[in-house]
Design a protein around this motif. Sequence first.
Motif, short mmCIF file in Angstrom:
data_model
loop_
_atom_site.label_atom_id
_atom_site.label_comp_id
_atom_site.label_asym_id
_atom_site.label_seq_id
_atom_site.Cartn_x
_atom_site.Cartn_y
_atom_site.Cartn_z
N GLU A 133 125.42 60.21 94.74
CA GLU A 133 125.28 59.14 93.74
C GLU A 133 123.94 58.43 93.88
OE1 GLU A 133 129.48 57.28 92.56
OE2 GLU A 133 129.09 57.21 94.73
N GLU A 134 123.56 58.17 95.12
CA GLU A 134 122.29 57.49 95.38
C GLU A 134 121.11 58.35 94.97
OE1 GLU A 134 120.02 55.22 99.11
OE2 GLU A 134 121.89 56.30 99.44
N ILE A 135 121.17 59.64 95.30
CA ILE A 135 120.09 60.56 94.93
C ILE A 135 120.00 60.68 93.41
CG2 ILE A 135 119.31 62.96 94.98
CD1 ILE A 135 118.79 61.43 97.58
N THR A 136 121.13 60.86 92.75
CA THR A 136 121.13 60.99 91.30
C THR A 136 120.54 59.74 90.64
OG1 THR A 136 122.97 62.55 91.14
CG2 THR A 136 122.66 61.08 89.27
N SER A 137 120.82 58.59 91.21
CA SER A 137 120.36 57.33 90.61
C SER A 137 118.84 57.20 90.59
CB SER A 137 120.97 56.13 91.35
OG SER A 137 120.42 56.00 92.65
N ILE A 138 118.14 57.90 91.48
CA ILE A 138 116.67 57.81 91.49
C ILE A 138 116.01 58.95 90.71
CG2 ILE A 138 116.67 56.60 93.70
CD1 ILE A 138 115.68 59.23 95.01
N CYS A 139 116.84 59.84 90.16
CA CYS A 139 116.31 61.00 89.43
C CYS A 139 116.34 60.78 87.93
CB CYS A 139 117.13 62.24 89.79
SG CYS A 139 116.94 62.77 91.52
N ASN A 140 115.82 61.76 87.21
CA ASN A 140 115.81 61.73 85.75
C ASN A 140 116.77 62.72 85.13
OD1 ASN A 140 112.59 61.53 86.69
ND2 ASN A 140 113.35 59.83 85.44
N GLY A 141 117.22 63.68 85.91
CA GLY A 141 118.12 64.70 85.40
C GLY A 141 118.94 65.31 86.51
N LEU A 142 120.08 65.90 86.13
CA LEU A 142 121.00 66.52 87.09
C LEU A 142 121.35 67.92 86.63
CD1 LEU A 142 123.04 66.42 89.50
CD2 LEU A 142 124.69 65.41 87.89
N ASN A 143 121.15 68.89 87.51
CA ASN A 143 121.49 70.29 87.26
C ASN A 143 122.64 70.67 88.18
OD1 ASN A 143 121.40 73.13 86.79
ND2 ASN A 143 119.90 73.38 88.43
N ILE A 144 123.81 70.97 87.60
CA ILE A 144 124.98 71.39 88.37
C ILE A 144 125.20 72.88 88.17
CG2 ILE A 144 127.48 71.17 88.64
CD1 ILE A 144 127.26 68.25 87.90
N ASN A 145 125.18 73.61 89.28
CA ASN A 145 125.30 75.07 89.28
C ASN A 145 126.41 75.45 90.26
OD1 ASN A 145 124.79 77.74 90.50
ND2 ASN A 145 122.91 77.80 89.30
N ILE A 146 127.42 76.21 89.79
CA ILE A 146 128.57 76.52 90.63
C ILE A 146 128.48 77.90 91.29
CG2 ILE A 146 130.03 75.00 89.22
CD1 ILE A 146 131.40 77.56 88.13
N GLY A 147 127.26 78.39 91.45
CA GLY A 147 127.05 79.75 91.93
C GLY A 147 127.61 80.05 93.30
N THR A 148 127.53 79.11 94.24
CA THR A 148 128.15 79.30 95.56
C THR A 148 129.11 78.14 95.78
OG1 THR A 148 126.17 78.29 96.56
CG2 THR A 148 126.33 80.69 96.61
N LEU A 149 130.09 78.08 94.94
CA LEU A 149 131.04 76.98 94.91
C LEU A 149 131.82 76.88 96.22
CD1 LEU A 149 132.07 74.90 92.79
CD2 LEU A 149 133.90 76.52 92.29
N ASN A 150 132.05 75.65 96.66
CA ASN A 150 132.97 75.43 97.79
C ASN A 150 133.64 74.08 97.62
OD1 ASN A 150 131.48 73.31 99.51
ND2 ASN A 150 129.91 74.91 99.31
N SER A 151 134.74 73.89 98.32
CA SER A 151 135.55 72.69 98.16
C SER A 151 134.77 71.43 98.46
CB SER A 151 136.78 72.77 99.06
OG SER A 151 137.59 73.88 98.70
N ARG A 152 133.83 71.50 99.38
CA ARG A 152 133.05 70.32 99.76
C ARG A 152 132.18 69.82 98.62
NH1 ARG A 152 127.96 69.55 101.30
NH2 ARG A 152 127.53 71.79 101.31
N THR A 153 131.59 70.76 97.88
CA THR A 153 130.63 70.34 96.85
C THR A 153 131.28 70.01 95.50
OG1 THR A 153 130.19 72.66 96.26
CG2 THR A 153 128.72 71.61 97.88
N ILE A 154 132.52 70.42 95.30
CA ILE A 154 133.17 70.12 94.02
C ILE A 154 133.23 68.62 93.77
CG2 ILE A 154 135.33 70.24 92.73
CD1 ILE A 154 135.79 73.00 94.02
N ASN A 155 133.68 67.86 94.77
CA ASN A 155 133.74 66.41 94.62
C ASN A 155 132.34 65.81 94.46
OD1 ASN A 155 136.53 66.28 94.79
ND2 ASN A 155 136.51 66.03 97.02
N SER A 156 131.36 66.42 95.13
CA SER A 156 129.98 65.94 95.00
C SER A 156 129.48 66.12 93.57
CB SER A 156 129.07 66.70 95.97
OG SER A 156 129.44 66.47 97.30
N MET A 157 129.84 67.23 92.95
CA MET A 157 129.43 67.49 91.57
C MET A 157 130.01 66.43 90.63
SD MET A 157 129.88 71.63 91.43
CE MET A 157 128.78 72.72 92.37
#
Length: 273
Positions: free
Chosen positions: A49-73
Amino acid sequence: MLKECLENVRKNSPLIHNITNYVTVNDCANILLACGASPIMADDINEVEEITSICNGLNINIGTLNSRTINSMHKAGWMANRLSHAVLLDPVGVGASELRTRTAVELVKNIKFDVIRGNISEIKTLANGSGSTRGVDADIRDSITEKNLTEYVKFAKQLSKNMDAIIAISGVIDIVADSKDAYVIYNGHKIMSKITGSGCMLSAFTTAYLAANKDNKLMATVAAFCAMGVAGEIAQKRMGELDGNASFRNYLIDAIYNMTGEQLEAMAKYEKR
C-alpha cells in the motif's frame, strides 16, 4: 495522438509499481526504463500500500501466482483505486489452474482496472469464469484472424462494457477496445512469441502509457500496443545471421529506448472498428 502518448511518458516519467512474475521481472523493469518510465517491484503485504501510494500506476501480473501475493495484489489494487492511479491486470495463464482462475475473477470483482490485457484464450477464460489454456500461450483454436475479426471486436466491446475496463487482446492481430470503440493493430513479428516476457513487458509498458496519458486511456493503450509491435519489427530487421531469440529480446528493448514519436506514427498499422 500516438506521438503525444509516447512523448508524455518521456516527459512525465511515471513510477510504475509491478506485482509481477519472477520469470520476467527484469525484462519488465528494463522495458519501463527504456520507454522513459521508472519501475519498482514490491509484493510484500506489509509495504504494497505504501509503495503504491508513491507511484503513478500499478501493474498486476499473476504469472507466478502464490498465496502470499494474492492478498498483496488486492491491497495494492485497493490503494491504487483510492488514489485514482492507473491499474492494469495481466491474467497470465488464467484457466490453467483453479487457483489462477478464481484469483483473476476475484481481482476483477474487487478492483477497478483501467485495462485488462491478455492473449485471446486468457481473455475468453476470464469472460466465462472458467476455461482451459495451454500454460501461458494462447490456444491456436482461439486465434484472431481476418475471418473472425468482426466477431472478436464485438466480443471485446461487450466484455469491456461488462467489466468496465478497456480490453486489450494481444496476438498476431491485436484488439484494444472499450464499450464503444475498438482498434485493430497489425504491428509486430512472429518471433515475439519466441521470447519469454513479451506479453509481460507489454503489460508493464502499457501501464506506463496509461499513467502518463490519463485523459485518453484508450488511445494510450493503442499507442503502447503499436509501439511494442513496431519495436518488434525493428528488432527483427536488426538481427544478423547468428542472432537468435536472446538477441531479439535485447534489440526489442533497444528499439523502445530509441523510438521517436515520428517513427511510431510512421510505422504504426492500426484501424478503428
